[in-house]
Enzyme design. Structure first.
Site, PDB file in Angstrom:
ATOM      1  N   GLU A 123       2.254   4.964   5.364  1.00 21.40           N
ATOM      2  CA  GLU A 123       0.799   4.768   5.344  1.00 21.40           C
ATOM      3  C   GLU A 123       0.115   5.854   4.507  1.00 21.40           C
ATOM      4  O   GLU A 123      -0.926   5.603   3.897  1.00 21.40           O
ATOM      5  CB  GLU A 123       0.272   4.738   6.785  1.00 21.40           C
ATOM      6  CG  GLU A 123      -1.106   4.142   6.950  1.00 21.40           C
ATOM      7  CD  GLU A 123      -1.183   2.640   6.649  1.00 21.40           C
ATOM      8  OE1 GLU A 123      -0.129   1.969   6.532  1.00 21.40           O
ATOM      9  OE2 GLU A 123      -2.316   2.131   6.498  1.00 21.40           O
ATOM     10  N   HIS A 135       2.143   1.455  -0.998  1.00 25.91           N
ATOM     11  CA  HIS A 135       3.395   1.183  -0.249  1.00 25.91           C
ATOM     12  C   HIS A 135       4.535   0.856  -1.222  1.00 25.91           C
ATOM     13  O   HIS A 135       5.653   1.339  -1.083  1.00 25.91           O
ATOM     14  CB  HIS A 135       3.199  -0.018   0.688  1.00 25.91           C
ATOM     15  CG  HIS A 135       2.414   0.282   1.934  1.00 25.91           C
ATOM     16  ND1 HIS A 135       2.762   1.273   2.822  1.00 25.91           N
ATOM     17  CD2 HIS A 135       1.312  -0.312   2.471  1.00 25.91           C
ATOM     18  CE1 HIS A 135       1.907   1.281   3.845  1.00 25.91           C
ATOM     19  NE2 HIS A 135       1.007   0.336   3.651  1.00 25.91           N
ATOM     20  N   HIS A 160      -3.942  -0.663  -2.026  1.00 25.59           N
ATOM     21  CA  HIS A 160      -3.286  -0.197  -0.796  1.00 25.59           C
ATOM     22  C   HIS A 160      -1.801  -0.591  -0.805  1.00 25.59           C
ATOM     23  O   HIS A 160      -0.918   0.246  -0.613  1.00 25.59           O
ATOM     24  CB  HIS A 160      -4.009  -0.808   0.412  1.00 25.59           C
ATOM     25  CG  HIS A 160      -3.476  -0.360   1.737  1.00 25.59           C
ATOM     26  ND1 HIS A 160      -4.006   0.693   2.443  1.00 25.59           N
ATOM     27  CD2 HIS A 160      -2.447  -0.819   2.491  1.00 25.59           C
ATOM     28  CE1 HIS A 160      -3.328   0.871   3.570  1.00 25.59           C
ATOM     29  NE2 HIS A 160      -2.376  -0.049   3.633  1.00 25.59           N
ATOM     30  N   GLU A 161      -1.541  -1.859  -1.059  1.00 26.29           N
ATOM     31  CA  GLU A 161      -0.145  -2.329  -1.024  1.00 26.29           C
ATOM     32  C   GLU A 161       0.661  -1.737  -2.179  1.00 26.29           C
ATOM     33  O   GLU A 161       1.869  -1.528  -2.065  1.00 26.29           O
ATOM     34  CB  GLU A 161      -0.090  -3.861  -1.057  1.00 26.29           C
ATOM     35  CG  GLU A 161      -0.833  -4.575   0.074  1.00 26.29           C
ATOM     36  CD  GLU A 161      -0.504  -4.074   1.474  1.00 26.29           C
ATOM     37  OE1 GLU A 161       0.615  -3.554   1.679  1.00 26.29           O
ATOM     38  OE2 GLU A 161      -1.376  -4.172   2.362  1.00 26.29           O
TER      39      GLU A 161
END
Lengths: 500, 500
Positions: free
Chosen positions: A296, A270, A266-267
């Site tokens: 997001e 980003h 997830h990170e």
């Protein structure tokens, strides 16, 4: 005249380099605080960040800024310069709209409320924080009213604009009005569908060092540049730092290896966005990330679209076998994939699966709008929450820890933030679907651990644009249509019910 | 009137909180760069630090600063406030003396010269950097002339003042005139004395993890507060961060465990000073470290006075045996102590022992004064260096890497810094001698690993004073006399020749 005006534009960009560096310093000190700072240095660090924020605010609201903006407006600017000027004016107006007194009152009220929230959670008693939250709501309403006047918008949208520039509650209402019933219909179908599935279990603890090593391998494969970034550990996973030095974190639990891995992925989504921002506009608003929805979308595209695909697990399975030194059926791609699809309704948002997560968000979105409009008073919040939850999920939280005390956001003053999570999830599905249409071989490549086609597509269609286009423009240009529920619902139907 | 003036004083202290936070941010970003920053983020970080330095300079030289200083001067201030105002004015005058153009030219010349110096070292050719160094010397002379005018001092002292406020070349000349012949007499005596000594050797590599663990144990024992500081790794050991979050580093080599340990101890001395600064004056000049002489006295007191004493090795030996899992005569306290005393003249300052180190410094001090006075031209520097070295040490460097290319200081614009190392060494000996006089049981305590009496003495006599007294005043108050060579020479005679 034009020359003077062009000079003003360049002066303004130089000023914005200073603003950017103050933001960078705040970002690095915040990362440091959460990742490695010794525990006794907290109050000194808070003071440093507070004063740097004041310096940044002063730099932005300096009377010279408006003077330069107005002069630059008369200059001959190219398209990018015009967009940069537009963003600078937006940021200036957000900052200048509020009196320093109101900003300080609000920031103090939020800090106090966050403290009370911790206490209320400890005592499992909403009343402990009700007064503080009332104060925060009141000040946020004042801020929203002033900003609505400044931006000629409605008050909720003026709050949303800080997180998602140009965001509109009319659009969100329309999207959520389609999404909510669709999910409420889908959820029982999926639960029934999964009732007979034999999900694998992972009972052997996985050493943290092996989890770290796996995370780094996957980050590298996805395209994270370790020459300009780091992976560290913190209580809550987050992505911080600056575009030239992206710092992501995760947390490790020997009994939950998927948690640390999905946190890393997830990170990394980003981080890839930040690392792909256009360096030629570094420090300028036009070169910065577009907003929370696009941000997001990038993390969820990696986490939910790419790295929960069966193809990804085909790539992952042999790496896991080697790094974790494990064998057995549950470590095969099919079983890893099956494990990633489990849907279990939960009271807690951060533990929610992909289907129920948006229902959590819609609930919060409705309640925060009602709070802002005074249609709901703070003392009535727990009951309103529990009723809304029951009507959406069919069960009622047994206490406020399972209900309105679970998220820090409101207590920290963040109203208008929640919907960006779900808009990001929709955008992720829509972008990934478009990327697959442009590159039909994409999933086959992913199964071999080749992510460069995907990354190039994201670089071209999202990352390199920075804020030169709006969120809507980015989506239309990349996918052919504006934000909708279509791709997301198709994704859920395909993944969770096997429907093409 | 007095009330308005007192208000101005408080406004000034508030302004200095902002200056302090900008310094803190620069300090943390610099620490991060040297300790953990990814290698590809260097140019972005350099830009951040450069802009933050400009913001800090603007905050200090803001016309409001002088106005507030002049008004505060008329206020009724207590002793500490007066001293704080005195220091604020000193810092303001240093910053305001120079035009922004000259500051920028100097900083650019230093950056360019540092680059050329790296190249000159690679090619082992001083001529590569001679032109750049000439430019730096020229600009430094201009700066010194302007500051000498501002401070009504001589030009060398005005440079020295930035590192050692109130420092005077007259005093240094007098001290070095005694020290140099004393050391030149002592050195051959020690070499002869050591000729027959059988020094231990340490041929077994020590794992880095064991060295780290030993370093942490010793830091804790000496009184380092890990709740407000960290130990990390960097290419060159240093002490950074802020008083509430002191970050020290060392480097590790499996074949040189004494290097990492002595690095840790040296930096711990610096760190204890920072951690002991008076928190009630945090962010104000009066609450900051006094200057480089006192700072270096604290690191050298720990490294050279405390932790090379036989008593310290008695405490250390069993810890080393356990942490390194070693046994044998060479690991006994006597042998460890003997090993720490070895004197071997060396061309390289940073590898020098305690006796020859000051000779390296005196050589540099004389040469930098000559450069500043134009008594020595840059092209003649290598010859002048080699002649001075030969006359002091009896041998001549074979090339400039062994000579005038070895230290970064001048190439980086730091003139007036070198003498503080040796003044610090003298102050360390003087302070430790006074502490032992006040507490005759001190060394016995150290042999048992009890450092609290020592730390309390340093807290009271040095750390907690901050900049409320001058270096001279601190020394006189703590030791009864101003800075002299007496304690240092007595220490050398006792340690290296066994003379009482």
């Amino acid at each position: 005249m034009t020359n003077t005006c062009k000079k003003s534009y360049f002066e303004l960009t130089k000023k914005w380099q200073r603003v950017a560096v103050l933001s960078d310093a705040i970002a690095m000190l915040s990362w440091d605080r959460q990742a490695i700072m010794p525990s006794g240095s907290g109050s000194a660090r808070a003071e440093q960040i507070a004063i740097l924020s004041v310096l940044k605010h002063e730099e932005i609201t300096d009377p010279l800024t408006l003077e330069l903006i107005d002069k630059a407006d008369k200059a001959e600017l190219d398209d990018i310069e015009q967009k940069n000027l537009f963003e600078i004016r937006r940021i200036y107006r957000h900052a200048a709209a509020l009196s320093p007194k109101l900003v300080e009152e609000h920031s103090r009220a939020c800090a106090a409320c966050e403290g009370q929230w911790q206490l209320a959670r400890k005592e499992n008693n909403f009343q402990v924080v009700a007064g503080s939250l009332g104060e925060v709501v009141n000040l946020t309403q004042q801020i929203a009213a002033i900003k609505a006047e400044t931006f000629k918008s409605n008050s909720y949208d003026s709050l949303l604009d800080e997180y998602e520039p140009g965001g509109s509650s009319t659009q969100i209402d329309a999207i959520f009005a389609l999404l909510e019933p669709a999910l409420q219909k889908l959820l029982p179908e999926v639960i029934e569908y999964q009732a007979d599935i034999d999900f694998p279990t992972y009972s052997t603890p996985v050493p943290i060092q092996a989890q770290k090593s796996l995370g780094q391998i996957i980050m590298k494969a996805l395209g994270f540049d370790f020459l300009k970034g780091r992976l560290d550990t913190s209580v809550h996973p987050f992505s911080g730092g600056t575009p030239d030095d992206v710092r992501i974190t995760t947390r490790y639990n020997e009994n939950d290896w998927t948690g640390s891995l999905m946190g890393v992925i997830h990170e990394t989504g980003h981080a890839l966005y930040e690392q792909g921002l256009p360096s030629r506009w570094r420090g300028q608003p036009v070169g910065s990330a577009r907003g929370m929805v696009v941000h997001e979308s990038q993390s969820l595209l990696m986490e939910m679209q790419v790295c929960r695909s069966l193809e990804f697990f085909k790539f992952l399975a042999p790496i896991i076998a080697k790094e974790f030194m494990v064998r057995g059926d549950q470590w095969k791609a099919d079983e890893l994939s099956k494990n990633s699809k489990r849907v279990i309704p939960n009271f807690i948002r951060v533990d929610a699966d992909e289907i129920t997560y948006p229902l959590h968000i819609i609930l919060r979105y409705k309640l925060e709008k009602a709070l802002m409009r005074d249609d709901l008073s703070v003392p009535d919040l727990p009951d309103a929450w529990n009723e809304a939850f029951e009507s959406s999920f069919g069960t009622r939280p047994s206490d406020d820890l399972q209900g309105c005390l679970q998220d820090i956001h409101w207590y920290d003053g963040a109203f208008g933030y929640f919907p960006t999570y779900t808009l990001g999830a929709l955008a992720a599905a829509q972008l990934f679907s478009a990327a697959r249409k442009d590159h039909p071989e994409l999933l086959a490549q992913i199964s071999k651990g080749h992510f460069s086609t995907l990354l190039s597509w994201l670089r071209k269609n999202v990352h390199s644009i920075g804020s030169a286009l709006s969120t809507e423009e980015i989506l239309i240009k990349a996918t052919g249509s504006s934000l909708s529920t279509t791709a997301f619902l198709a994704h859920l139907n395909s993944r969770y019910l096997g429907k093409a």
